[in-house]
Design a protein around this motif. Structure first.
Motif, PDB file in Angstrom:
ATOM      1  N   TRP A  33       8.082   1.416  -8.863  1.00 22.50           N
ATOM      2  CA  TRP A  33       7.775   0.578  -8.309  1.00 22.50           C
ATOM      3  C   TRP A  33       9.110  -0.371  -7.968  1.00 22.50           C
ATOM      4  N   VAL A  58       1.772   1.679  -3.454  1.00 26.38           N
ATOM      5  CA  VAL A  58       0.725   2.166  -4.514  1.00 26.38           C
ATOM      6  C   VAL A  58       0.733   3.809  -4.216  1.00 26.38           C
ATOM      7  N   TRP A  98       0.713  -1.266  -0.056  1.00 24.62           N
ATOM      8  CA  TRP A  98       0.073   0.023  -0.156  1.00 24.62           C
ATOM      9  C   TRP A  98       0.797   1.212  -0.096  1.00 24.62           C
TER      10      TRP A  98
END
Ligand SMILES: Nc1ncnc2c1ncn2[C@@H]1O[C@H](COP(=O)(O)OP(=O)(O)OP(=O)(O)O)[C@@H](O)[C@H]1O
Ligand SMILES: [Mg+2]
Lengths: 304, 358
Positions: A234, A101, A98
């Protein structure tokens, strides 16, 4: 069959129509051989990881890493996601996911928004100093990150963003800027210039042309940019470690902490599961947009 | 009344001077064609008039207003591009409406203007289509329509037909001429096609490396080119040039031959010694009729090129290449000798050093 095929009396015996191709020609063997070798080279590690992550620890200790699992268990995956310990807390990778993200989504959006406008301005509105600006930007793409690590720490501290998610978003946006701007500039330069001129005669301004003319024609290059940024951000580890605090560490940093934790036995199956989980997002992005990616690269990055 | 007026216009790209002190006055409703070789600055001039390029010096007036610093949309111009430049993601209707929407024209007004333009250009059935679904000719019509709906004073065309095949080009050429008769707007039209220039223009401006060589009616440019360059540029096949001298008796001599110039309408009193004599292939007569002309001589036929309506003959006259046009039915053969003659009154004579018309 053979004689029936010759219908027209004008045809003579001998070669006719499509030339038959041998399936097992030397060229084909070489081509497919190479492809298979390369594919195995890349897929074997993935296979080992998947297989290992589905085994229990006793089975792993037997030592045959290529053997498929005798008893399939999803325990390691659950543990990696929800309960593995990373230094201080023991809620697995889910927290890191999370965090990532929350870092990736705004970073991707902000960097692409700014870079596309930069690229558009550079390509179509040759403002004063555009060349200088562009040169500096390109130069920026070649400066090694390590040189800027510490100055940016100071910069973020002064801005009061050090250690926060938004600090990392700012860093990712800045570092993505040179390559993304270059990508967009090249793409917009490759669009016909007369289109831009026609829109100006039609009374559209800077933003009007950008949103109504340029954007609708730029889907491929946006997909390219999104893929580059999503995977890049990422997968980022360095900035994540340097600019954030433990409870907002991105997934990659958490993965490292799980895999490299020194306490207890090494749980290979959990490590493998955690690694696959972390790599899943870029993988999915590639699968969804692979076709558009290739088209965009061909249209924007190579040409122009 | 003057519609577009260009005063001392200069444009530089860096250190390269593309347009040099250009002056043109274009009358209301005039059809002006800019003609010149590739790279001479035609598109650049058009872009300056449109406001798409910032001029380095000089002024541009449209309808009496100094628009030198105005945005393209405020100049009262519409432009049609060589590549059509239709917005690919919009329908034909959307393309036509785009400029009007930007100008915040009321909806029913937009619809009325689009209907009107579509009727003029016969593109009504195409309105809902995307540009990719149109043929080249239809695309160019839509591009013209985009300028048409904006109800402008001046139309700018940048080689609008050069992407079309020959037949379509001829059709649309007539259509543009018809459009001009109907609308009576000022039109400035860039091309490097001579036929387009001659057929469409009220006046032609011949440009060469950023300088206007001659600005005159097609008839004048064709018959009385002001210099050697214009003479050679206009006409296909080009004018025959003979190097020679003007002797004391006032005749033009080359090799052993003499062309009397007493019928030639000199435009200056200058009589330089070294001169070039130019005569168009279509002004040469041959055979028996040649001897009736003030000048006639014998030529050797080298190559005969039948072109249907007429035939082009490449011959040698006194060791120089000499082309002339004969009727398509005549049966000349290479290797034959033939009498050729012409009337010097239809010729052009140039000073060999200044290259200006005499
Ligand atoms: N952006 C630019 N920067 C530098 N030089 C330019 C630029 N645009 C055009 N030029 C130069 O200006 C000159 C005139 O160009 P222009 O496009 O007006 O030619 P043109 O007469 O329209 O030719 P064509 O018939 O090929 O369209 C050319 O020599 C060209 O190289
Ligand atoms: Mg041009």
């Amino acid at each position: 069959m053979t004689d029936a095929a010759i219908v027209s009396p004008r045809l003579e015996p001998g070669p006719r129509g499509q030339k038959p191709r041998r399936k097992l020609s030397r060229r084909n063997i070489f081509l497919y051989g190479t492809l298979i070798v390369v594919a195995v080279y890349y897929l074997l590690p993935l296979y080992v990881m998947v297989v290992t992550s589905l085994k229990g620890m006793p089975e792993i200790r037997l030592g045959n890493i290529f053997a498929p699992p005798v008893e399939i268990t999803f325990e390691p995956w659950v543990k990696a996601w929800a309960t593995a310990c990373t230094g201080l807390n023991c809620d697995g990778l889910s927290r890191g996911f999370w965090n990532s993200v929350q870092i990736t989504v705004p970073s991707v959006m902000v960097s692409i928004a700014i870079a596309s406008i930069n690229g558009y301005a550079l390509a179509n509105w040759r403002f004063k100093g555009a060349d200088v600006f562009f040169t500096i930007l390109i130069f920026g793409a070649f400066i090694p990150y390590q040189v800027m690590l510490y100055p940016i720490v100071i910069l973020l501290r002064e801005m009061g963003l050090y250690g926060s998610l938004w600090g990392l978003v700012v860093v990712h946006t800045i570092f993505g800027m040179p390559i993304l701007t270059l990508l967009f500039r090249n793409y917009f330069t490759s669009l016909p210039e007369e289109l831009f001129k026609a829109a100006r005669v039609d009374g559209a301004g800077f933003w009007g042309i950008f949103f109504k003319i340029m954007l609708p024609m730029s889907l491929p290059i946006f997909v390219v940019a999104i893929i580059l940024q999503v995977t890049g951000i990422w997968n980022d580890f360095l900035f994540g470690v340097v600019y954030t605090k433990p409870d907002i560490y991105p997934m990659t940093v958490q993965l490292n902490n799980i895999v490299n934790s020194v306490q207890g036995v090494k749980e290979y199956n959990v490590n493998m599961a955690a690694t696959i989980l972390t790599g899943l997002v870029p993988l999915i992005v590639y699968f969804i947009s692979g076709k558009l990616f290739v088209r965009g690269i061909a249209a924007g990055a190579v040409k122009g | 009344m003057t519609s577009v007026s260009i005063k001392d216009l200069c444009l530089n790209f860096g250190t390269v001077q593309v347009l040099k002190n250009l002056n043109i006055d274009i009358d209301e409703g005039e059809f002006l064609v800019l003609l010149g070789p590739s790279g001479c600055g035609k598109s650049t001039l058009l872009n300056c008039i449109a406001g798409l390029l910032e001029v380095s010096d000089g002024q541009i007036f449209i309808k009496g207003n100094n628009v030198t610093w105005e945005e393209p949309k405020d100049r009262g111009i519409g432009m049609v591009f060589q590549s059509y430049a239709l917005y690919p993601q919009m329908s034909v209707e959307g393309n036509l409406a785009f400029g009007l929407k930007n100008a915040r024209v009321p909806k029913d007004d937009i619809a009325r203007r689009i209907a009107n333009a579509a009727e003029v250009l016969q593109i009504e059935p195409l309105l809902k289509r995307k540009p990719a679904q149109l043929s080249g000719g239809q695309r160019q019509r839509v591009a013209i329509g985009r300028a048409l709906v904006r109800d402008v004073d001046v139309f700018l065309f940048d080689e609008p037909l050069s992407n079309l095949d020959a037949k379509l080009r001829a059709e649309l050429r007539v259509e543009i001429k018809r459009l001009h008769h109907r609308l009576k707007n000022t039109m400035i039209y860039v091309t490097h096609d001579q036929i387009e220039a001659l057929t469409l223009a009220d006046r032609i401006a011949i440009m060469r490396s950023g300088i206007i060589q001659q600005l005159a009616s097609p008839h004048e440019i064709y018959n009385r080119p002001v210099n050697l360059y214009v003479a050679g540029f206009m006409g296909s096949p080009g004018m025959n040039f003979l190097d020679g001298e003007i002797d004391d008796s006032g005749a033009f001599t080359f090799g052993g031959m003499q062309i009397p110039l007493d019928r030639y309408p000199f435009s200056t009193a200058d009589r330089p010694r070294q001169a070039k004599f130019g005569i168009r292939p279509e002004h040469v007569v041959c055979g028996a009729a040649a001897d009736a002309e003030p000048f006639s001589a014998e030529a050797d036929i080298e190559v005969v090129e039948p072109m249907g309506a007429d035939t082009l003959v490449w011959a040698v006259l006194d060791g120089r290449e000499f082309r002339f046009r004969v009727d398509g039915q005549s049966e000349l053969r290479s290797g034959e000798k033939i009498r050729v003659g012409f009337d010097p009154a239809r010729a052009s004579v140039f000073d060999a050093t200044t290259e200006l018309r005499l």
